[in-house]
Design a protein around this motif. Structure first.
Motif, PDB file in Angstrom:
ATOM      1  N   ASN A 138      31.303  34.198  42.905  1.00 25.52           N
ATOM      2  CA  ASN A 138      31.469  35.569  42.409  1.00 25.52           C
ATOM      3  C   ASN A 138      30.270  36.003  41.583  1.00 25.52           C
ATOM      4  O   ASN A 138      29.751  37.113  41.747  1.00 25.52           O
ATOM      5  N   ALA A 139      29.822  35.135  40.687  1.00 23.89           N
ATOM      6  CA  ALA A 139      28.674  35.470  39.841  1.00 23.89           C
ATOM      7  C   ALA A 139      27.420  35.670  40.682  1.00 23.89           C
ATOM      8  O   ALA A 139      26.634  36.609  40.452  1.00 23.89           O
ATOM      9  N   LYS A 140      27.212  34.807  41.675  1.00 20.02           N
ATOM     10  CA  LYS A 140      26.043  34.915  42.546  1.00 20.02           C
ATOM     11  C   LYS A 140      26.075  36.212  43.348  1.00 20.02           C
ATOM     12  O   LYS A 140      25.061  36.926  43.459  1.00 20.02           O
ATOM     13  N   ILE A 141      27.236  36.534  43.916  1.00 15.41           N
ATOM     14  CA  ILE A 141      27.356  37.732  44.750  1.00 15.41           C
ATOM     15  C   ILE A 141      27.241  38.992  43.910  1.00 15.41           C
ATOM     16  O   ILE A 141      26.616  39.985  44.323  1.00 15.41           O
ATOM     17  N   ALA A 142      27.791  38.986  42.704  1.00  8.42           N
ATOM     18  CA  ALA A 142      27.647  40.144  41.815  1.00  8.42           C
ATOM     19  C   ALA A 142      26.179  40.380  41.490  1.00  8.42           C
ATOM     20  O   ALA A 142      25.709  41.526  41.476  1.00  8.42           O
ATOM     21  N   ALA A 143      25.442  39.306  41.232  1.00  8.58           N
ATOM     22  CA  ALA A 143      24.020  39.440  40.893  1.00  8.58           C
ATOM     23  C   ALA A 143      23.202  39.962  42.069  1.00  8.58           C
ATOM     24  O   ALA A 143      22.259  40.738  41.890  1.00  8.58           O
ATOM     25  N   GLU A 144      23.563  39.553  43.278  1.00 14.90           N
ATOM     26  CA  GLU A 144      22.774  39.914  44.456  1.00 14.90           C
ATOM     27  C   GLU A 144      23.226  41.214  45.125  1.00 14.90           C
ATOM     28  O   GLU A 144      22.409  41.906  45.744  1.00 14.90           O
ATOM     29  N   HIS A 145      24.518  41.539  45.014  1.00 11.71           N
ATOM     30  CA  HIS A 145      25.068  42.664  45.783  1.00 11.71           C
ATOM     31  C   HIS A 145      25.819  43.698  44.940  1.00 11.71           C
ATOM     32  O   HIS A 145      26.263  44.711  45.488  1.00 11.71           O
ATOM     33  N   GLY A 146      25.987  43.436  43.669  1.00 12.18           N
ATOM     34  CA  GLY A 146      26.665  44.399  42.820  1.00 12.18           C
ATOM     35  C   GLY A 146      28.122  44.056  42.571  1.00 12.18           C
ATOM     36  O   GLY A 146      28.726  43.233  43.264  1.00 12.18           O
ATOM     37  N   GLU A 147      28.668  44.714  41.579  1.00  9.55           N
ATOM     38  CA  GLU A 147      30.021  44.410  41.113  1.00  9.55           C
ATOM     39  C   GLU A 147      31.110  44.795  42.106  1.00  9.55           C
ATOM     40  O   GLU A 147      32.228  44.282  42.038  1.00  9.55           O
ATOM     41  N   ASP A 148      30.823  45.712  43.026  1.00  4.79           N
ATOM     42  CA  ASP A 148      31.844  46.176  43.969  1.00  4.79           C
ATOM     43  C   ASP A 148      31.771  45.462  45.314  1.00  4.79           C
ATOM     44  O   ASP A 148      32.445  45.848  46.268  1.00  4.79           O
ATOM     45  N   ALA A 149      30.981  44.420  45.412  1.00  3.22           N
ATOM     46  CA  ALA A 149      30.825  43.705  46.672  1.00  3.22           C
ATOM     47  C   ALA A 149      32.130  43.005  47.070  1.00  3.22           C
ATOM     48  O   ALA A 149      32.959  42.635  46.235  1.00  3.22           O
ATOM     49  N   VAL A 150      32.296  42.824  48.378  1.00  2.00           N
ATOM     50  CA  VAL A 150      33.448  42.109  48.932  1.00  2.00           C
ATOM     51  C   VAL A 150      32.924  40.945  49.763  1.00  2.00           C
ATOM     52  O   VAL A 150      32.000  41.111  50.563  1.00  2.00           O
ATOM     53  N   TRP A 151      33.507  39.770  49.563  1.00  2.00           N
ATOM     54  CA  TRP A 151      33.092  38.600  50.332  1.00  2.00           C
ATOM     55  C   TRP A 151      34.308  37.861  50.852  1.00  2.00           C
ATOM     56  O   TRP A 151      35.423  38.065  50.363  1.00  2.00           O
ATOM     57  N   VAL A 152      34.097  37.051  51.875  1.00  2.00           N
ATOM     58  CA  VAL A 152      35.202  36.356  52.513  1.00  2.00           C
ATOM     59  C   VAL A 152      34.942  34.859  52.477  1.00  2.00           C
ATOM     60  O   VAL A 152      33.803  34.403  52.637  1.00  2.00           O
ATOM     61  N   ALA A 153      35.998  34.102  52.222  1.00  3.61           N
ATOM     62  CA  ALA A 153      35.908  32.642  52.235  1.00  3.61           C
ATOM     63  C   ALA A 153      37.077  32.097  53.037  1.00  3.61           C
ATOM     64  O   ALA A 153      38.219  32.523  52.841  1.00  3.61           O
ATOM     65  N   CYS A 154      36.800  31.163  53.935  1.00  4.91           N
ATOM     66  CA  CYS A 154      37.853  30.557  54.744  1.00  4.91           C
ATOM     67  C   CYS A 154      38.111  29.144  54.238  1.00  4.91           C
ATOM     68  O   CYS A 154      37.190  28.325  54.151  1.00  4.91           O
ATOM     69  N   SER A 155      39.374  28.882  53.915  1.00  4.29           N
ATOM     70  CA  SER A 155      39.711  27.598  53.310  1.00  4.29           C
ATOM     71  C   SER A 155      41.095  27.152  53.777  1.00  4.29           C
ATOM     72  O   SER A 155      41.522  27.486  54.882  1.00  4.29           O
ATOM     73  N   HIS A 156      41.798  26.428  52.923  1.00  2.00           N
ATOM     74  CA  HIS A 156      43.028  25.716  53.295  1.00  2.00           C
ATOM     75  C   HIS A 156      44.169  26.094  52.361  1.00  2.00           C
ATOM     76  O   HIS A 156      43.955  26.618  51.273  1.00  2.00           O
ATOM     77  N   GLY A 157      45.383  25.791  52.800  1.00  2.00           N
ATOM     78  CA  GLY A 157      46.562  26.230  52.075  1.00  2.00           C
ATOM     79  C   GLY A 157      46.600  25.818  50.622  1.00  2.00           C
ATOM     80  O   GLY A 157      46.762  26.654  49.724  1.00  2.00           O
ATOM     81  N   ALA A 187      43.702  38.615  48.728  1.00  2.00           N
ATOM     82  CA  ALA A 187      42.603  39.379  48.121  1.00  2.00           C
ATOM     83  C   ALA A 187      42.718  39.306  46.607  1.00  2.00           C
ATOM     84  O   ALA A 187      43.772  39.619  46.034  1.00  2.00           O
ATOM     85  N   ILE A 188      41.638  38.905  45.961  1.00  2.00           N
ATOM     86  CA  ILE A 188      41.600  38.801  44.506  1.00  2.00           C
ATOM     87  C   ILE A 188      40.390  39.576  44.004  1.00  2.00           C
ATOM     88  O   ILE A 188      39.253  39.305  44.397  1.00  2.00           O
ATOM     89  N   ARG A 189      40.644  40.534  43.143  1.00  2.00           N
ATOM     90  CA  ARG A 189      39.570  41.317  42.518  1.00  2.00           C
ATOM     91  C   ARG A 189      39.307  40.730  41.139  1.00  2.00           C
ATOM     92  O   ARG A 189      40.193  40.703  40.274  1.00  2.00           O
ATOM     93  N   TYR A 190      38.112  40.219  40.945  1.00  2.00           N
ATOM     94  CA  TYR A 190      37.739  39.629  39.661  1.00  2.00           C
ATOM     95  C   TYR A 190      37.072  40.677  38.777  1.00  2.00           C
ATOM     96  O   TYR A 190      36.259  41.471  39.255  1.00  2.00           O
ATOM     97  N   THR A 191      37.449  40.698  37.520  1.00  2.00           N
ATOM     98  CA  THR A 191      36.836  41.596  36.546  1.00  2.00           C
ATOM     99  C   THR A 191      36.426  40.763  35.329  1.00  2.00           C
ATOM    100  O   THR A 191      36.845  39.604  35.198  1.00  2.00           O
ATOM    101  N   PRO A 192      35.625  41.330  34.410  1.00  2.00           N
ATOM    102  CA  PRO A 192      35.244  40.554  33.221  1.00  2.00           C
ATOM    103  C   PRO A 192      36.439  40.149  32.366  1.00  2.00           C
ATOM    104  O   PRO A 192      36.371  39.157  31.633  1.00  2.00           O
ATOM    105  N   GLN A 193      37.549  40.915  32.450  1.00  2.00           N
ATOM    106  CA  GLN A 193      38.706  40.607  31.616  1.00  2.00           C
ATOM    107  C   GLN A 193      39.671  39.634  32.299  1.00  2.00           C
ATOM    108  O   GLN A 193      40.113  38.649  31.724  1.00  2.00           O
ATOM    109  N   ARG A 194      40.010  39.917  33.569  1.00  2.00           N
ATOM    110  CA  ARG A 194      41.016  39.110  34.264  1.00  2.00           C
ATOM    111  C   ARG A 194      40.932  39.365  35.752  1.00  2.00           C
ATOM    112  O   ARG A 194      40.425  40.397  36.179  1.00  2.00           O
ATOM    113  N   PRO A 195      41.454  38.450  36.570  1.00  2.00           N
ATOM    114  CA  PRO A 195      41.554  38.711  38.005  1.00  2.00           C
ATOM    115  C   PRO A 195      42.800  39.555  38.299  1.00  2.00           C
ATOM    116  O   PRO A 195      43.787  39.527  37.552  1.00  2.00           O
TER     117      PRO A 195
END
Length: 230
Positions: A138-157, A187-195
């Protein structure tokens, strides 16, 4: 901060067989899982994505393949071992029906924070590595693409349930209350205060997660809003 779309891999051959796959190599999507993966690209079609990240395991990489084919800007996807499946140790490859008879099974279900798999990792360790990975991305993507960026991660249950429990402020002991079906999107929106958990285990339409257009001018005081505010 950015919005994370956590995708559980599509249904796998191990899911169908009732086997705890863990890090077993060669566990692929079954026919249903491949159809779910193909549909995922359409479900995400209206959402601008800046980054794709995957568990290294085949079933996750296969789940993202149709999306990556439709969205070449996401290639090459990143792989992060921290988003890989729980390391179940001696439980790996065993039938779930057999594991349910083990004394540790009840600990996993009722007191997850105390559960450690023989020859593997504990669920506390799983939670720490996965939440750390998400926060760092999240920190990396915010720095590179801005606070409103959306990214996808594929993982496990279990990985996704651990991340959701953290986002909801739940004790890890309660993470089994969370359900994420194969190829569901959380979908989880992260903010400086809370997700903020926007969707959890969603297997349907995702179009409302697309960024909204700029707000319309304020309505003069006393004017009715057409259609109400619902």
């Amino acid at each position: 901060m950015p919005t994370l779309l956590l995708v559980r891999h599509g249904r796998s051959t191990a899911n169908t067989a009732g086997i705890l796959a863990g890090w077993t190599p060669g566990v692929d999507l079954d026919d249903t899982g491949r159809a779910q993966a193909a549909a995922l690209a359409g479900r995400l079609a209206g959402i601008p994505l800046v980054q794709a990240v995957s568990s290294p395991l085949e079933r996750c990489r296969q789940t993202l393949e149709p999306l990556l084919a439709a969205r070449p800007e996401l290639n090459p996807p990143a792989e992060d071992e921290r988003l890989g499946e729980c390391r179940y140790g001696e439980w790996t490859g065993r039938p779930l029906a057999e594991l349910a008879k083990e004394p540790l099974w009840r600990t996993v279900q009722d007191h997850a924070a105390a559960a450690a798999f023989p020859g593997g990792e504990s669920l506390r360790e799983l939670s720490h590595r996965t939440v750390s990975a998400v926060r760092e991305w999240n920190a990396k993507i915010a720095a590179e693409h801005g606070e409103d960026a959306v990214w996808v991660a594929c993982s496990h249950g279990d990985v996704i349930k651990a991340v959701v429990a953290d986002a909801l402020g739940l004790h890890l002991d309660h993470f089994q209350r969370i359900s994420v079906e194969p190829c569901s999107v959380t979908a989880i929106r992260y903010t400086p205060q809370r997700p903020f958990v926007l969707r959890m285990g969603d297997t349907g339409d995702l179009s409302s997660l697309a960024p909204r257009p700029a707000a319309a001018p304020a309505t003069p005081a006393g004017d009715a809003v057409v259609g109400g505010t619902a």
